[in-house]
Design an enzyme around this catalytic site. Structure first.
Site, PDB file in Angstrom:
ATOM      1  N   GLU A  59       5.004  -1.509  13.464  1.00 30.71           N
ATOM      2  CA  GLU A  59       3.620  -1.320  12.762  1.00 30.71           C
ATOM      3  C   GLU A  59       2.695  -1.432  13.964  1.00 30.71           C
ATOM      4  O   GLU A  59       1.844  -0.722  13.852  1.00 30.71           O
ATOM      5  CB  GLU A  59       3.522  -2.852  12.266  1.00 30.71           C
ATOM      6  CG  GLU A  59       4.722  -2.799  10.865  1.00 30.71           C
ATOM      7  CD  GLU A  59       4.251  -1.530  10.062  1.00 30.71           C
ATOM      8  OE1 GLU A  59       3.457  -0.892   9.894  1.00 30.71           O
ATOM      9  OE2 GLU A  59       5.275  -1.437   9.153  1.00 30.71           O
ATOM     10  N   ASP A  97      10.326 -11.404   5.395  1.00 36.32           N
ATOM     11  CA  ASP A  97       8.992 -11.033   4.867  1.00 36.32           C
ATOM     12  C   ASP A  97       7.897 -11.970   5.217  1.00 36.32           C
ATOM     13  O   ASP A  97       6.821 -11.477   5.166  1.00 36.32           O
ATOM     14  CB  ASP A  97       9.365 -10.783   3.555  1.00 36.32           C
ATOM     15  CG  ASP A  97       8.566  -9.949   2.816  1.00 36.32           C
ATOM     16  OD1 ASP A  97       8.261  -8.958   3.596  1.00 36.32           O
ATOM     17  OD2 ASP A  97       7.967 -10.285   1.728  1.00 36.32           O
ATOM     18  N   GLY A 133       0.774  -1.170  -0.060  1.00 37.51           N
ATOM     19  CA  GLY A 133       0.184  -0.049   0.129  1.00 37.51           C
ATOM     20  C   GLY A 133       1.020   1.358  -0.035  1.00 37.51           C
ATOM     21  O   GLY A 133       0.779   2.127  -0.859  1.00 37.51           O
ATOM     22  N   GLU A 149       7.173   3.581   3.942  1.00 32.79           N
ATOM     23  CA  GLU A 149       7.452   4.956   4.644  1.00 32.79           C
ATOM     24  C   GLU A 149       8.887   5.547   4.560  1.00 32.79           C
ATOM     25  O   GLU A 149       9.414   5.773   5.395  1.00 32.79           O
ATOM     26  CB  GLU A 149       7.325   4.486   6.041  1.00 32.79           C
ATOM     27  CG  GLU A 149       8.043   3.624   6.954  1.00 32.79           C
ATOM     28  CD  GLU A 149       7.622   2.268   6.715  1.00 32.79           C
ATOM     29  OE1 GLU A 149       6.860   1.887   5.909  1.00 32.79           O
ATOM     30  OE2 GLU A 149       7.836   1.219   7.665  1.00 32.79           O
ATOM     31  N   ASN A 150       9.294   5.356   3.423  1.00 29.51           N
ATOM     32  CA  ASN A 150      10.594   5.762   3.053  1.00 29.51           C
ATOM     33  C   ASN A 150      10.779   7.348   3.587  1.00 29.51           C
ATOM     34  O   ASN A 150      10.076   8.199   3.165  1.00 29.51           O
ATOM     35  CB  ASN A 150      10.905   5.915   1.590  1.00 29.51           C
ATOM     36  CG  ASN A 150      11.040   4.248   1.009  1.00 29.51           C
ATOM     37  OD1 ASN A 150      11.502   3.515   1.671  1.00 29.51           O
ATOM     38  ND2 ASN A 150      10.453   3.853   0.011  1.00 29.51           N
ATOM     39  N   HIS A 171      -0.957   6.382   7.989  1.00 32.74           N
ATOM     40  CA  HIS A 171      -0.486   5.267   8.421  1.00 32.74           C
ATOM     41  C   HIS A 171       1.327   5.639   8.028  1.00 32.74           C
ATOM     42  O   HIS A 171       1.890   5.674   9.111  1.00 32.74           O
ATOM     43  CB  HIS A 171      -0.735   4.018   7.798  1.00 32.74           C
ATOM     44  CG  HIS A 171      -0.030   2.787   8.247  1.00 32.74           C
ATOM     45  ND1 HIS A 171      -0.182   1.838   9.326  1.00 32.74           N
ATOM     46  CD2 HIS A 171       1.365   2.318   7.831  1.00 32.74           C
ATOM     47  CE1 HIS A 171       0.622   1.077   9.250  1.00 32.74           C
ATOM     48  NE2 HIS A 171       1.677   1.257   8.519  1.00 32.74           N
ATOM     49  N   GLU A 172       1.494   5.791   6.695  1.00 28.79           N
ATOM     50  CA  GLU A 172       2.892   6.144   6.419  1.00 28.79           C
ATOM     51  C   GLU A 172       3.242   7.582   6.954  1.00 28.79           C
ATOM     52  O   GLU A 172       4.520   7.408   7.364  1.00 28.79           O
ATOM     53  CB  GLU A 172       2.883   6.214   4.895  1.00 28.79           C
ATOM     54  CG  GLU A 172       2.550   5.058   3.990  1.00 28.79           C
ATOM     55  CD  GLU A 172       2.752   3.748   4.583  1.00 28.79           C
ATOM     56  OE1 GLU A 172       3.810   3.509   5.138  1.00 28.79           O
ATOM     57  OE2 GLU A 172       2.000   2.966   4.401  1.00 28.79           O
ATOM     58  N   HIS A 204       4.600   6.581  10.466  1.00 27.28           N
ATOM     59  CA  HIS A 204       5.907   5.909  10.386  1.00 27.28           C
ATOM     60  C   HIS A 204       7.116   6.878  10.852  1.00 27.28           C
ATOM     61  O   HIS A 204       8.257   6.389  11.081  1.00 27.28           O
ATOM     62  CB  HIS A 204       6.066   5.232   9.254  1.00 27.28           C
ATOM     63  CG  HIS A 204       5.629   3.738   9.394  1.00 27.28           C
ATOM     64  ND1 HIS A 204       6.198   2.688  10.369  1.00 27.28           N
ATOM     65  CD2 HIS A 204       4.764   2.893   8.595  1.00 27.28           C
ATOM     66  CE1 HIS A 204       5.506   1.499  10.066  1.00 27.28           C
ATOM     67  NE2 HIS A 204       4.760   1.874   8.863  1.00 27.28           N
ATOM     68  N   TYR A 238       0.832  -5.794  13.279  1.00 23.11           N
ATOM     69  CA  TYR A 238      -0.158  -4.451  12.927  1.00 23.11           C
ATOM     70  C   TYR A 238      -1.412  -4.286  13.716  1.00 23.11           C
ATOM     71  O   TYR A 238      -1.391  -3.520  14.822  1.00 23.11           O
ATOM     72  CB  TYR A 238      -0.631  -4.335  11.361  1.00 23.11           C
ATOM     73  CG  TYR A 238       0.409  -4.250  10.538  1.00 23.11           C
ATOM     74  CD1 TYR A 238       0.478  -2.960   9.703  1.00 23.11           C
ATOM     75  CD2 TYR A 238       1.353  -5.229   9.930  1.00 23.11           C
ATOM     76  CE1 TYR A 238       1.687  -2.771   8.568  1.00 23.11           C
ATOM     77  CE2 TYR A 238       2.179  -5.010   9.151  1.00 23.11           C
ATOM     78  CZ  TYR A 238       2.247  -4.014   8.483  1.00 23.11           C
ATOM     79  OH  TYR A 238       3.128  -3.831   7.331  1.00 23.11           O
TER      80      TYR A 238
END
Ligand SMILES: [Zn+2]
Length: 600
Positions: free
Chosen positions: A317, A374, A267, A270-271, A294-295, A298, A382
């Site tokens: 998360e 992963d 989705g 968060e870079n 959300h991002e 972060h 989350y």
């Protein structure tokens, strides 16, 4: 204690990295690379400022599939020896570089492989504009090592500068201070002043433009997408203000978004300074923007205070989901945030059911040794993480809880932390020896035990209560066209679709589809939930839309349940394989790794 011993005490052991940061650790990276779309490779040098803490003769980096050409020491670039260790399918290969006790600088000359897992090279057809190729990276969890030789552990932080050469007609952006404009040379320079962990290294190259949203916020997207994105995310500046009001100043200067082509597997990612986001949230009605909350969240939980290992992923998360819903509540009120909480709880109970209530993977503190991190990163981190934090909030009250979280973010800012350190902090700063409170909070039950503690409080939503009434009326025979669905947001629709019975007649499916046009919904969440029913009930009217969706969208969250539903019958599996064969080139490795396994 020596510095090395001190460092040893501070670093949590990371089973997913070969680096030994207590002996020799990187502090700053100067990246000088060229991006070549013809060969689908990145090549150049990664120069590190290092601390040789143990004064030994070796520093270890993580690599996977990289061609290491030469390694140099010092500013004068004296060539040194190196060797690559054995290859592990998930972890890659350690790169052992010979250094001297006083070495301060190591330069690695390297080249990526065309199938580097972090990199997705899109041909023009796979973009919105259809004219230029596109590249983006996805480094989390341990894929940074497939495009940069790096100490690839979330427990290690670096600053970086980068010089990136790209084709002249394209623009480059990174998780750093960004250019905002295309230039004629194709050379872009970046600076990331704040220390970040390796999984936040990010690069994207394509035909993109920038549009300002607020004084501190803006959007990068392909020209064909920028208008839609600017409308959808018009409230991102308000989100930033709301977030700062709850947990203090944003510490990364600018907050921008990059809207990617639809093959992006997540989705959002968060870079720092530049969130990468899927275009599947462009619903034209701003209904899916909690993803941006959300991002953005972060920027505190994850980017500022980082999980030290992937076993502590819930710290990233869980806090972020909690904070995301607080931002949504601040902006749109409690009834709105309650809907998100209920949908999240549904996701959580589904995940627990799927994994099994006794599964070790349903604990917050994970043990992912020997596995691809992963694979172990599920909704547990989350939603169970969020529920645990809500549970603490309810135990002590919001004011006290916010004070605690603020102090947590400030105390561990620009550091990595693990579950034990967080729990120590919780005991010291919030529980403070209050045994009754400790029992109420029940750390053991939430963090180290599988499933959910029995006395957990289920979230509820007034607005969903009305949806449930409407659903009952339909189930009792009221035609869909006569149902009261006025002013429903996509969350109400999603709740409604999720409630529908697994088995429905063709007539029921048609009745719903005719009234609400689910098959042609422009809302990806609604569409993906509806497709599951279409598959389970062999509703052929949706076939074409389903195939279009699967060949265009690469977001793993949607792909996995849809392919799974298809693969449940022999006929469906045939269909799944036929679509997958066509669609697979459009998916990022993060998605294909999961789907290859599922459909093999
Ligand atoms: Zn997240």
């Amino acid at each position: 204690m020596t510095t090395a011993q001190q460092a040893q005490q501070q670093v949590s052991e990371d089973v997913h990295s070969y680096a030994e940061p207590t002996k020799a650790v990187a502090r700053h990276l100067d990246l000088d690379i060229a991006v070549n779309f013809d060969s689908k490779t990145i090549s150049g040098t990664a120069s590190y400022n290092i601390d040789n803490l143990a004064k030994g003769n070796e520093i270890i980096f993580d690599t996977r599939g990289l061609q290491i050409e030469k390694v140099y020491l010092g500013d004068n670039r004296e060539e040194t020896t190196f060797r690559l260790g054995e290859t592990d399918k998930v972890l890659g290969q350690p790169l052992y570089v010979t250094i001297k006790p006083d070495t301060k600088r190591v330069t690695i000359q390297y080249k990526t492989s065309p199938d580097a897992a972090a990199l997705q090279w899109l041909n023009p057809q796979q973009t919105a504009g259809k004219k230029y190729p596109f590249l983006f990276t996805q480094s989390q969890a341990i894929l940074a090592r497939t495009w940069i030789p790096i100490q690839d552990s979330p427990g290690i932080r670096i600053t970086y500068n980068a010089k990136v050469q790209v084709p002249k007609e394209l623009m480059a952006v990174m998780s750093a201070e960004n250019p905002m404009q295309k230039n004629a040379t194709g050379v872009y320079n970046f600076e990331m002043k704040q220390q970040i962990p390796s999984y936040l290294m990010a690069l994207s190259v394509g035909d993109m433009v920038f549009r300002e949203v607020g004084p501190q916020t803006g959007i990068y997207a392909e020209p064909a997408t920028i208008e839609a994105a600017a409308y959808e995310f018009a409230e991102m500046d308000k989100m930033l203000v709301a977030a700062e009001k709850i947990y203090g100043k944003y510490r990364w200067d600018r907050y921008d978004l990059l809207v990617l082509p639809p093959s992006f597997p997540f989705g959002g990612m968060e870079n720092p300074r530049l969130t990468f986001v899927t275009p599947t949230v462009l619903a034209k009605d701003r209904s899916l923007t909690s993803l941006i909350a959300h991002e953005l969240a972060h920027s505190w939980s994850g980017n500022l205070v980082t999980n030290a290992t992937w076993n502590d992923f819930w710290l990233n998360e869980g806090f972020t989901v909690y904070f995301e819903r607080r931002i949504m509540e601040e902006l749109y009120g409690k009834p709105y945030a309650d809907m998100l909480a209920v949908l999240g709880y549904q996701d959580l109970t589904n995940t627990i059911e799927e994994l099994g209530a006794d599964s070790e993977d349903t604990r917050l503190k994970l043990d992912l040794e020997g596995r691809d991190p992963d694979e172990g990163l599920t909704d547990i981190a989350y939603e169970k993480g969020n529920l645990f934090l809500r549970h603490i909030e309810m135990a002590v009250g919001r004011e006290r809880f916010d004070e605690f979280v603020n102090k947590y973010f400030n105390t561990f800012a620009f550091q990595s932390t693990d579950t034990d350190k967080f729990l120590d902090f919780l005991r010291k700063e919030l529980i403070k020896g209050d045994e009754e409170l400790a029992e109420k909070i029940n750390i053991e039950g939430w963090v180290f035990s599988p499933g959910l503690p029995e006395n957990h409080v289920k979230p509820t939503s007034e607005r969903f209560a009305q949806v449930e009434e409407t659903y009952k009326a339909w189930k009792n025979g009221k035609p869909a066209a006569q149902l009261n669905t006025k002013d429903w947001s996509s969350h109400e629709w999603l709740h409604f679709i999720r409630m529908l019975p697994e088995q429905m007649s063709q007539q029921q499916m048609q009745d719903l589809d005719k009234a609400f046009n689910f098959t042609n919904s422009g809302n990806s969440e609604v569409l993906a939930a509806w497709f599951i029913h279409a598959i389970n009930n062999n509703y052929r009217t949706a076939d074409k839309a389903l195939e279009t969706f699967l060949t265009n969208v690469g977001r793993r969250k949607f792909l996995v349940p849809i392919y799974k539903a298809l693969a449940a019958t022999p006929e469906g599996k045939k269909k799944a394989l036929a679509i997958y064969a066509k669609a697979r080139p459009n998916y990022h490795a993060v998605s294909t790794v999961t789907l290859d396994e599922m459909l093999k």
